[in-house]
Motif scaffolding. Structure first.
Motif, PDB file in Angstrom:
ATOM      1  N   TYR A   1      72.817  18.092  52.140  1.00 30.51           N
ATOM      2  CA  TYR A   1      72.677  19.369  52.846  1.00 30.51           C
ATOM      3  C   TYR A   1      71.392  20.076  52.424  1.00 30.51           C
ATOM      4  O   TYR A   1      70.719  20.691  53.245  1.00 30.51           O
ATOM      5  CB  TYR A   1      73.897  20.245  52.571  1.00 30.51           C
ATOM      6  N   GLU A   2      71.028  19.968  51.145  1.00 32.95           N
ATOM      7  CA  GLU A   2      69.778  20.572  50.670  1.00 32.95           C
ATOM      8  C   GLU A   2      68.570  19.910  51.344  1.00 32.95           C
ATOM      9  O   GLU A   2      67.593  20.586  51.672  1.00 32.95           O
ATOM     10  CB  GLU A   2      69.673  20.478  49.149  1.00 32.95           C
ATOM     11  N   ASP A   3      68.630  18.600  51.546  1.00 31.57           N
ATOM     12  CA  ASP A   3      67.560  17.898  52.268  1.00 31.57           C
ATOM     13  C   ASP A   3      67.450  18.436  53.690  1.00 31.57           C
ATOM     14  O   ASP A   3      66.355  18.639  54.207  1.00 31.57           O
ATOM     15  CB  ASP A   3      67.815  16.389  52.317  1.00 31.57           C
ATOM     16  N   TYR A   4      68.609  18.662  54.316  1.00 30.50           N
ATOM     17  CA  TYR A   4      68.609  19.207  55.675  1.00 30.50           C
ATOM     18  C   TYR A   4      67.970  20.589  55.705  1.00 30.50           C
ATOM     19  O   TYR A   4      67.170  20.892  56.587  1.00 30.50           O
ATOM     20  CB  TYR A   4      70.030  19.280  56.237  1.00 30.50           C
ATOM     21  N   LYS A   5      68.331  21.442  54.743  1.00 29.38           N
ATOM     22  CA  LYS A   5      67.762  22.793  54.717  1.00 29.38           C
ATOM     23  C   LYS A   5      66.246  22.753  54.579  1.00 29.38           C
ATOM     24  O   LYS A   5      65.543  23.516  55.241  1.00 29.38           O
ATOM     25  CB  LYS A   5      68.379  23.613  53.587  1.00 29.38           C
ATOM     26  N   GLU A   6      65.718  21.865  53.745  1.00 31.22           N
ATOM     27  CA  GLU A   6      64.266  21.732  53.600  1.00 31.22           C
ATOM     28  C   GLU A   6      63.624  21.246  54.902  1.00 31.22           C
ATOM     29  O   GLU A   6      62.578  21.720  55.310  1.00 31.22           O
ATOM     30  CB  GLU A   6      63.914  20.787  52.445  1.00 31.22           C
ATOM     31  N   TRP A   7      64.263  20.281  55.558  1.00 29.91           N
ATOM     32  CA  TRP A   7      63.754  19.794  56.843  1.00 29.91           C
ATOM     33  C   TRP A   7      63.775  20.910  57.872  1.00 29.91           C
ATOM     34  O   TRP A   7      62.822  21.088  58.633  1.00 29.91           O
ATOM     35  CB  TRP A   7      64.600  18.607  57.315  1.00 29.91           C
ATOM     36  N   TYR A   8      64.866  21.676  57.900  1.00 25.04           N
ATOM     37  CA  TYR A   8      65.003  22.783  58.852  1.00 25.04           C
ATOM     38  C   TYR A   8      63.926  23.839  58.619  1.00 25.04           C
ATOM     39  O   TYR A   8      63.350  24.372  59.569  1.00 25.04           O
ATOM     40  CB  TYR A   8      66.410  23.383  58.728  1.00 25.04           C
ATOM     41  N   LYS A   9      63.623  24.128  57.351  1.00 26.57           N
ATOM     42  CA  LYS A   9      62.560  25.083  57.042  1.00 26.57           C
ATOM     43  C   LYS A   9      61.218  24.575  57.562  1.00 26.57           C
ATOM     44  O   LYS A   9      60.447  25.322  58.155  1.00 26.57           O
ATOM     45  CB  LYS A   9      62.469  25.324  55.537  1.00 26.57           C
ATOM     46  N   THR A  10      60.942  23.308  57.356  1.00 24.45           N
ATOM     47  CA  THR A  10      59.679  22.723  57.827  1.00 24.45           C
ATOM     48  C   THR A  10      59.590  22.802  59.345  1.00 24.45           C
ATOM     49  O   THR A  10      58.535  23.142  59.891  1.00 24.45           O
ATOM     50  CB  THR A  10      59.572  21.256  57.363  1.00 24.45           C
ATOM     51  N   GLU A  11      60.689  22.495  60.025  1.00 19.79           N
ATOM     52  CA  GLU A  11      60.697  22.600  61.485  1.00 19.79           C
ATOM     53  C   GLU A  11      60.477  24.049  61.926  1.00 19.79           C
ATOM     54  O   GLU A  11      59.776  24.312  62.900  1.00 19.79           O
ATOM     55  CB  GLU A  11      62.031  22.085  62.046  1.00 19.79           C
ATOM     56  N   SER A  12      61.050  24.995  61.196  1.00 19.29           N
ATOM     57  CA  SER A  12      60.886  26.413  61.526  1.00 19.29           C
ATOM     58  C   SER A  12      59.441  26.853  61.330  1.00 19.29           C
ATOM     59  O   SER A  12      58.905  27.612  62.126  1.00 19.29           O
ATOM     60  CB  SER A  12      61.807  27.280  60.665  1.00 19.29           C
ATOM     61  N   TYR A  13      58.797  26.363  60.248  1.00 19.87           N
ATOM     62  CA  TYR A  13      57.380  26.689  60.012  1.00 19.87           C
ATOM     63  C   TYR A  13      56.539  26.262  61.210  1.00 19.87           C
ATOM     64  O   TYR A  13      55.686  27.001  61.688  1.00 19.87           O
ATOM     65  CB  TYR A  13      56.822  25.976  58.781  1.00 19.87           C
ATOM     66  N   GLU A  14      56.784  25.037  61.675  1.00 25.24           N
ATOM     67  CA  GLU A  14      56.001  24.500  62.793  1.00 25.24           C
ATOM     68  C   GLU A  14      56.289  25.250  64.090  1.00 25.24           C
ATOM     69  O   GLU A  14      55.386  25.482  64.891  1.00 25.24           O
ATOM     70  CB  GLU A  14      56.281  23.015  62.959  1.00 25.24           C
ATOM     71  N   GLU A  15      57.551  25.632  64.293  1.00 29.97           N
ATOM     72  CA  GLU A  15      57.933  26.308  65.534  1.00 29.97           C
ATOM     73  C   GLU A  15      57.278  27.690  65.655  1.00 29.97           C
ATOM     74  O   GLU A  15      56.840  28.068  66.726  1.00 29.97           O
ATOM     75  CB  GLU A  15      59.453  26.445  65.593  1.00 29.97           C
ATOM     76  N   VAL A  16      57.221  28.423  64.558  1.00 31.78           N
ATOM     77  CA  VAL A  16      56.627  29.772  64.615  1.00 31.78           C
ATOM     78  C   VAL A  16      55.170  29.761  64.174  1.00 31.78           C
ATOM     79  O   VAL A  16      54.545  30.814  64.097  1.00 31.78           O
ATOM     80  CB  VAL A  16      57.431  30.792  63.776  1.00 31.78           C
ATOM     81  N   GLU A  17      54.645  28.576  63.876  1.00 32.48           N
ATOM     82  CA  GLU A  17      53.255  28.390  63.476  1.00 32.48           C
ATOM     83  C   GLU A  17      52.899  29.229  62.245  1.00 32.48           C
ATOM     84  O   GLU A  17      51.863  29.893  62.190  1.00 32.48           O
ATOM     85  CB  GLU A  17      52.311  28.693  64.640  1.00 32.48           C
ATOM     86  N   ALA A  18      53.770  29.202  61.238  1.00 29.46           N
ATOM     87  CA  ALA A  18      53.520  29.905  59.985  1.00 29.46           C
ATOM     88  C   ALA A  18      52.462  29.150  59.197  1.00 29.46           C
ATOM     89  O   ALA A  18      52.575  27.950  58.985  1.00 29.46           O
ATOM     90  CB  ALA A  18      54.811  30.020  59.183  1.00 29.46           C
ATOM     91  N   SER A  19      51.430  29.858  58.762  1.00 32.12           N
ATOM     92  CA  SER A  19      50.359  29.183  58.040  1.00 32.12           C
ATOM     93  C   SER A  19      50.080  29.806  56.674  1.00 32.12           C
ATOM     94  O   SER A  19      49.622  29.121  55.775  1.00 32.12           O
ATOM     95  CB  SER A  19      49.080  29.180  58.877  1.00 32.12           C
ATOM     96  N   THR A  20      50.356  31.087  56.497  1.00 34.55           N
ATOM     97  CA  THR A  20      50.086  31.716  55.208  1.00 34.55           C
ATOM     98  C   THR A  20      51.321  31.636  54.320  1.00 34.55           C
ATOM     99  O   THR A  20      52.421  31.370  54.786  1.00 34.55           O
ATOM    100  CB  THR A  20      49.691  33.201  55.394  1.00 34.55           C
ATOM    101  N   LYS A  21      51.110  31.901  53.031  1.00 36.27           N
ATOM    102  CA  LYS A  21      52.227  31.855  52.092  1.00 36.27           C
ATOM    103  C   LYS A  21      53.285  32.899  52.427  1.00 36.27           C
ATOM    104  O   LYS A  21      54.477  32.639  52.314  1.00 36.27           O
ATOM    105  CB  LYS A  21      51.729  32.080  50.664  1.00 36.27           C
ATOM    106  N   ILE A  22      52.847  34.070  52.831  1.00 38.77           N
ATOM    107  CA  ILE A  22      53.794  35.142  53.164  1.00 38.77           C
ATOM    108  C   ILE A  22      54.622  34.754  54.383  1.00 38.77           C
ATOM    109  O   ILE A  22      55.843  34.913  54.380  1.00 38.77           O
ATOM    110  CB  ILE A  22      53.056  36.483  53.403  1.00 38.77           C
ATOM    111  N   GLU A  23      53.959  34.253  55.421  1.00 36.34           N
ATOM    112  CA  GLU A  23      54.693  33.833  56.622  1.00 36.34           C
ATOM    113  C   GLU A  23      55.695  32.739  56.292  1.00 36.34           C
ATOM    114  O   GLU A  23      56.845  32.768  56.743  1.00 36.34           O
ATOM    115  CB  GLU A  23      53.718  33.334  57.689  1.00 36.34           C
ATOM    116  N   LYS A  24      55.280  31.759  55.500  1.00 35.33           N
ATOM    117  CA  LYS A  24      56.177  30.661  55.130  1.00 35.33           C
ATOM    118  C   LYS A  24      57.338  31.160  54.280  1.00 35.33           C
ATOM    119  O   LYS A  24      58.459  30.685  54.421  1.00 35.33           O
ATOM    120  CB  LYS A  24      55.410  29.559  54.409  1.00 35.33           C
ATOM    121  N   SER A  25      57.082  32.129  53.410  1.00 39.92           N
ATOM    122  CA  SER A  25      58.155  32.685  52.585  1.00 39.92           C
ATOM    123  C   SER A  25      59.199  33.380  53.444  1.00 39.92           C
ATOM    124  O   SER A  25      60.409  33.187  53.256  1.00 39.92           O
ATOM    125  CB  SER A  25      57.598  33.684  51.572  1.00 39.92           C
TER     126      SER A  25
END
Length: 105
Positions: A25-49
Motif C-alpha cells: 500500500y505504501e508503494d501505491y501511495k508513492e506511485w499515486y503521489k507521482t501521478e498527482s505531481y504529473e497531473e497538476v504539473e508540480a515542479s517546485t518543492k513547495i508544489e510537490k509538498s
C-alpha cells in the motif's frame, strides 16, 4: 507428460515472482503521489509538498486495497468516478478510469 511438468514449473515460477513483487500500500501511495505531481504539473518543492500531502490524505481516506498475494487491486469509487489500479510485479497499471456523467435536472 513433459509439457504438463514444464507448464506447472513455469506457473509456479510466475506465481513465486508475483508473490515476492506484490507492491504494498505504501508503494501505491508513492506511485499515486507521482501521478498527482504529473497531473497538476508540480515542479517546485513547495508544489510537490502540497500535492504530496493532499494526495496522501486522499489515498488514506478513499482507497480500498484488495490483496491477492500475487497482485493487488486498488479501487477508488465515489459518486463522480471509479478508478481501479492493478499492482503486480512492482508496477501499477490503471485498468479503469471512468467518470460518471452528472445528469442535471
Amino acid at each position: 507428460m513433459k509439457g504438463i511438468i514444464f507448464s506447472t514449473v513455469i506457473l509456479l515460477v510466475v506465481l513465486l515472482i508475483g508473490f515476492s513483487t506484490n507492491p504494498s500500500y505504501e508503494d501505491y501511495k508513492e506511485w499515486y503521489k507521482t501521478e498527482s505531481y504529473e497531473e497538476v504539473e508540480a515542479s517546485t518543492k513547495i508544489e510537490k509538498s502540497v500535492v504530496g500531502f493532499v494526495s496522501g490524505l486522499v489515498a488514506d481516506s478513499t482507497v480500498v486495497r484488495e490483496d491477492y498475494k500475487v497482485l493487488s487491486l486498488y479501487t477508488v469509487e465515489n459518486d463522480d468516478y471509479t478508478y481501479k489500479v492493478l499492482g503486480i510485479f512492482n508496477n501499477f497499471f490503471v485498468i479503469e478510469n471512468d467518470e460518471i456523467p452528472v445528469i442535471e435536472q
